[in-house]
Design a protein around this motif. Structure first.
Motif, PDB file in Angstrom:
ATOM      1  N   VAL A 122       0.847  -1.190   0.000  1.00 21.41           N
ATOM      2  CA  VAL A 122       0.000   0.000   0.000  1.00 21.41           C
ATOM      3  C   VAL A 122       0.887   1.245   0.000  1.00 21.41           C
ATOM      4  CG1 VAL A 122      -1.668   1.334   1.332  1.00 21.41           C
ATOM      5  CG2 VAL A 122      -1.933  -1.143   1.131  1.00 21.41           C
ATOM      6  N   ASP A 123       0.728   2.076  -1.044  1.00 20.28           N
ATOM      7  CA  ASP A 123       1.515   3.310  -1.100  1.00 20.28           C
ATOM      8  C   ASP A 123       0.744   4.443  -0.410  1.00 20.28           C
ATOM      9  OD1 ASP A 123      -0.481   4.110  -2.911  1.00 20.28           O
ATOM     10  OD2 ASP A 123       0.770   3.715  -4.673  1.00 20.28           O
ATOM     11  N   THR A 128      -2.782   5.249  -1.960  1.00 22.41           N
ATOM     12  CA  THR A 128      -3.792   4.236  -1.651  1.00 22.41           C
ATOM     13  C   THR A 128      -4.129   4.246  -0.164  1.00 22.41           C
ATOM     14  OG1 THR A 128      -2.963   2.865  -3.467  1.00 22.41           O
ATOM     15  CG2 THR A 128      -4.376   1.784  -1.844  1.00 22.41           C
ATOM     16  N   ARG A 152      -6.682   6.833   0.397  1.00 19.46           N
ATOM     17  CA  ARG A 152      -7.986   6.427  -0.118  1.00 19.46           C
ATOM     18  C   ARG A 152      -8.635   5.388   0.793  1.00 19.46           C
ATOM     19  NH1 ARG A 152      -7.126   3.620  -4.898  1.00 19.46           N
ATOM     20  NH2 ARG A 152      -9.379   3.584  -5.207  1.00 19.46           N
ATOM     21  N   VAL A 190      -8.279  -6.531  -1.294  1.00 22.24           N
ATOM     22  CA  VAL A 190      -7.526  -5.805  -2.308  1.00 22.24           C
ATOM     23  C   VAL A 190      -7.138  -6.797  -3.393  1.00 22.24           C
ATOM     24  CG1 VAL A 190      -5.408  -4.514  -2.788  1.00 22.24           C
ATOM     25  CG2 VAL A 190      -6.656  -4.110  -0.662  1.00 22.24           C
ATOM     26  N   ARG A 204      -3.954  -5.751  -8.549  1.00 24.55           N
ATOM     27  CA  ARG A 204      -4.253  -4.318  -8.583  1.00 24.55           C
ATOM     28  C   ARG A 204      -4.429  -3.814  -7.154  1.00 24.55           C
ATOM     29  NH1 ARG A 204      -8.702  -2.145 -12.484  1.00 24.55           N
ATOM     30  NH2 ARG A 204      -7.732  -0.270 -11.634  1.00 24.55           N
ATOM     31  N   ASP A 249      -4.388  -1.077  -5.879  1.00 20.73           N
ATOM     32  CA  ASP A 249      -5.115   0.184  -5.718  1.00 20.73           C
ATOM     33  C   ASP A 249      -6.635  -0.014  -5.798  1.00 20.73           C
ATOM     34  OD1 ASP A 249      -4.941  -0.553  -8.402  1.00 20.73           O
ATOM     35  OD2 ASP A 249      -5.120   1.524  -9.098  1.00 20.73           O
ATOM     36  N   GLU A 250      -7.087  -1.269  -6.080  1.00 22.52           N
ATOM     37  CA  GLU A 250      -8.515  -1.572  -6.160  1.00 22.52           C
ATOM     38  C   GLU A 250      -8.911  -2.332  -4.902  1.00 22.52           C
ATOM     39  OE1 GLU A 250     -11.553  -3.379  -9.481  1.00 22.52           O
ATOM     40  OE2 GLU A 250      -9.704  -4.488  -9.105  1.00 22.52           O
TER      41      GLU A 250
END
Length: 649
Positions: A252-253, A256, A259, A283, A287, A289-290
């Motif tokens: 996780v950056d 993200t 979010r 997650v 992906r 970020d999804e």
């Protein structure tokens, strides 16, 4: 934040390591603590560590820790102002929160509305979706027939995940890969849901393949402030039960994280949340970020220590102050993640026997001092089948993930627990897996691993066991004039002491002899009531049963005979528990691997399957309590089964 204690007396409505952990914070804040205990926990560490302790019932959780009236009576009797429920038991029970309020007690947790909405997976999913939180596609099976569920499942597409709408912890979840698998999955999920939660309503969702499990810790006060304390990675799970957790997530950056945090805070705010809570997300593996909302846990999580170590925030203190009506003294910009923390859950179970729960007396407990260890046991404790098998958590912090991993493995190697089988060896093996070290994980990784092999005692471990036998285990039943005859010291008249080889049997039937090498100087040993030697040496624990030379020879011959003979016709209970399902009738023909009986122990179901084909004769019925190794059924080889077994493959 005021430095004054928010309450004068708090009752902890739980047991084990979480009760001890809450009591520590209460003591630091100068708050009088009240413990409750069942008959099984009369001598438990949390009972001695509290300022006051009250017996609330028999060993069964339903007659003690789940008895709302008994808990509230204990709070009134001791003058408690508030009740901390820990996790599990009554922690997410809206009826208990109402009962506390009716009794004039502060429930240290969220309000009833949050408990009601978030306590139902179907309702919570619909609710947060209306607040813009992304959710996994799926449908509720409430009020639907099996035929209607099958049609809806076809429309949703396979694979699907079937899970109880009530409860959590992965209990009852079933993966359905095809239409043919749906009916038995529904039956199993309903049975477990009804038993564990008293509600067999099911939810079916699209299965996100190779997912990661990411959760976000939130804090919310009664004045409208909601903050998040970053995320935890909980991807390493076995049968939907978390095994190793870490913070922050390695995938996780910062973007993200913001979010995820915003979505978690929105979910909490949508139910006017109050206290510490966790919002869980899936997650997508390819992906990161999804993400999709799974559920919200309206309590403290087992894995909360990793968040505490990277943020420096005592979550129990925050729960207490929020429950007392104080404003959060932490703003979002005050939250900073420092370093990396990883937690391993130590379970009383036997990975070599398919992770079956283990019970027994703790002959020796010694934690590694350089890391945080939250333990439910100490030397002299008894682990029973009455409660969850988790008995400790070992948590390491480092400047980065690699350092935290190294410190955790080193700490596990120095954690000594003799007298009860544990998963410590499996945890160390998992931490050494390259996919774990490189963070290339998904929630199915552990379930795809090959069976965990029996551990091999090192020569120095066997030597340590032999030393313990010679020192601590004189031969019983002989009355000699001199203790030299029974000391096994190796003494000989006019000669240097000699130490003849000693023989040992492992629990899986291997025969070992003591080597000529020296013992591990850091070894720890203990003898159990059956005369077996438990030894912790070279970073691992083993149970070795001493044998005479003749017994060792007989055991080797018997093993050869068993290998040459047909499979044992007797199906035995792998652990003590209750028979919750019988899948065949007397006289039925079964094939190798067919399910015969299901046993429930420590909140988990364990299948017992036919070892070979043949005709079944049942020895137990549904509802019966069975002992470990009790015969459950016989599978007699029929003529057809004999022919099949003799046919070359």
């Amino acid at each position: 934040m005021t430095s004054d204690p928010p309450f004068s007396t708090v009752l902890v409505a739980n047991r084990g390591e979480i009760a001890r952990r809450v009591i520590r914070t209460l003591a630091r804040l100068g708050i009088r603590s009240v413990a409750v205990y069942s008959d099984a926990d009369a001598d438990a560490p949390h009972v001695r560590e509290a300022d006051v302790a009250v017996r609330i019932g028999r060993a069964a959780a339903s007659a003690s820790y789940l008895d709302m009236d008994a808990v509230i009576a204990a709070a009134r009797e001791t003058g408690a102002q508030a009740v901390h429920p820990g996790y599990g038991f009554l922690s997410e029970n809206a009826a208990f929160a109402r009962a506390c309020a009716d009794a004039g007690l502060v429930f240290i947790g969220p309000g009833v509305r949050a408990l009601d909405v978030m306590g139902d997976k179907i309702r919570s999913k619909d609710h947060v979706a209306a607040s813009g939180v992304p959710t996994v596609p799926g449908f509720s099976a409430s009020g639907m027939t099996d035929a209607e569920i099958a049609r809806a499942a076809e429309e949703a597409g396979f694979p699907l995940l079937v899970k109880p709408s009530a409860g959590g912890g992965g209990k009852g979840m079933q993966v359905v890969g095809s239409p043919a698998d749906l009916a038995p999955a529904l039956s199993t999920a309903r049975r477990i849901a009804a038993s564990a939660f008293g509600d067999d309503t099911l939810l079916l969702e699209r299965l996100i393949e190779r997912p990661r499990h990411i959760e976000v810790q939130v804090l919310a006060d009664s004045h409208g402030t909601v903050v998040h304390l970053g995320e935890r990675e909980c991807t390493l799970q076995r049968r939907h039960q978390k095994v190793i957790e870490e913070a922050p997530s390695p995938v996780v950056d910062a973007v993200t994280r913001n979010r995820l945090g915003a979505a978690a805070c929105a979910a909490a705010a949508s139910v006017d949340y109050r206290g510490a809570g966790t919002v869980e997300f899936l997650v997508a593996g390819d992906r990161p970020d999804e993400f999709f909302f799974i559920e919200m846990n309206t309590r403290l999580q087992v894995e909360h220590p990793v968040t505490e170590l990277v943020t420096g925030v005592d979550l129990v203190e925050q729960q207490l102050r929020i429950a007392a009506g104080e404003r959060l003294a932490i703003a979002q910009e005050d939250v900073h993640l420092e370093g990396h923390a990883i937690e391993a859950r130590v379970y009383a179970e036997s990975p070599e026997r398919g992770f079956l729960p283990a019970t027994g007396d703790v002959l020796l407990w010694r934690s590694a001092g350089e890391v945080r260890t939250d333990a439910a046991v100490e030397t002299g404790s008894t682990v029973t089948a009455d409660y969850d098998p988790m008995i400790a958590k070992v948590i390491a912090h480092g400047a980065d993930r690699a350092e935290a991993l190294g410190r955790l493995d080193a700490a596990l190697s120095r954690t000594v627990l003799l007298g009860v089988d544990t998963n410590i060896g499996f945890l160390r093996s998992l931490l050494a897996d390259e996919r774990v070290r490189s963070a290339a994980m998904d929630t199915g990784l552990i379930d795809r691993l090959p069976p965990f092999p029996p551990s091999e005692p090192t020569a120095r471990a066997i030597a340590a066991a032999a030393t313990a036998c010679r020192t601590d285990a004189p031969t019983a039943g002989r009355d000699h004039a001199s203790p030299l005859w029974t000391s096994r010291s190796g003494w000989r008249l006019g000669r240097e002491p000699q130490h003849p080889s000693l023989f040992f049997a492992t629990d899986d039937g291997r025969i070992l002899s003591s080597p000529s090498v020296g013992a591990d100087p850091d070894a720890a040993t203990a003898l159990d009531a059956a005369g077996a030697v438990w030894v912790h040496a070279d970073g691992a624990a083993h149970r070795l049963r001493p044998l005479t030379r003749r017994a060792a020879t007989d055991a080797r011959l018997a093993a050869r005979e068993r290998a040459a003979a047909a499979s044992d016709p007797e199906l035995r209970a792998p652990m003590p528990g209750a028979v919750v399902a019988v899948h065949v009738a007397d006289g039925d023909e079964v094939a190798p691997g067919d399910l015969v009986v299901t046993i429930e122990a420590m909140k988990m179901e364990h299948p017992v399957v036919a070892p070979h084909g043949g005709a079944v004769r049942l020895d137990v019925v549904v509802g019966e309590q069975v002992r470990r190794d009790q015969v459950l059924a016989h599978v007699s080889l029929t003529e057809a089964a004999h022919e099949a077994a003799d046919t070359p493959s």
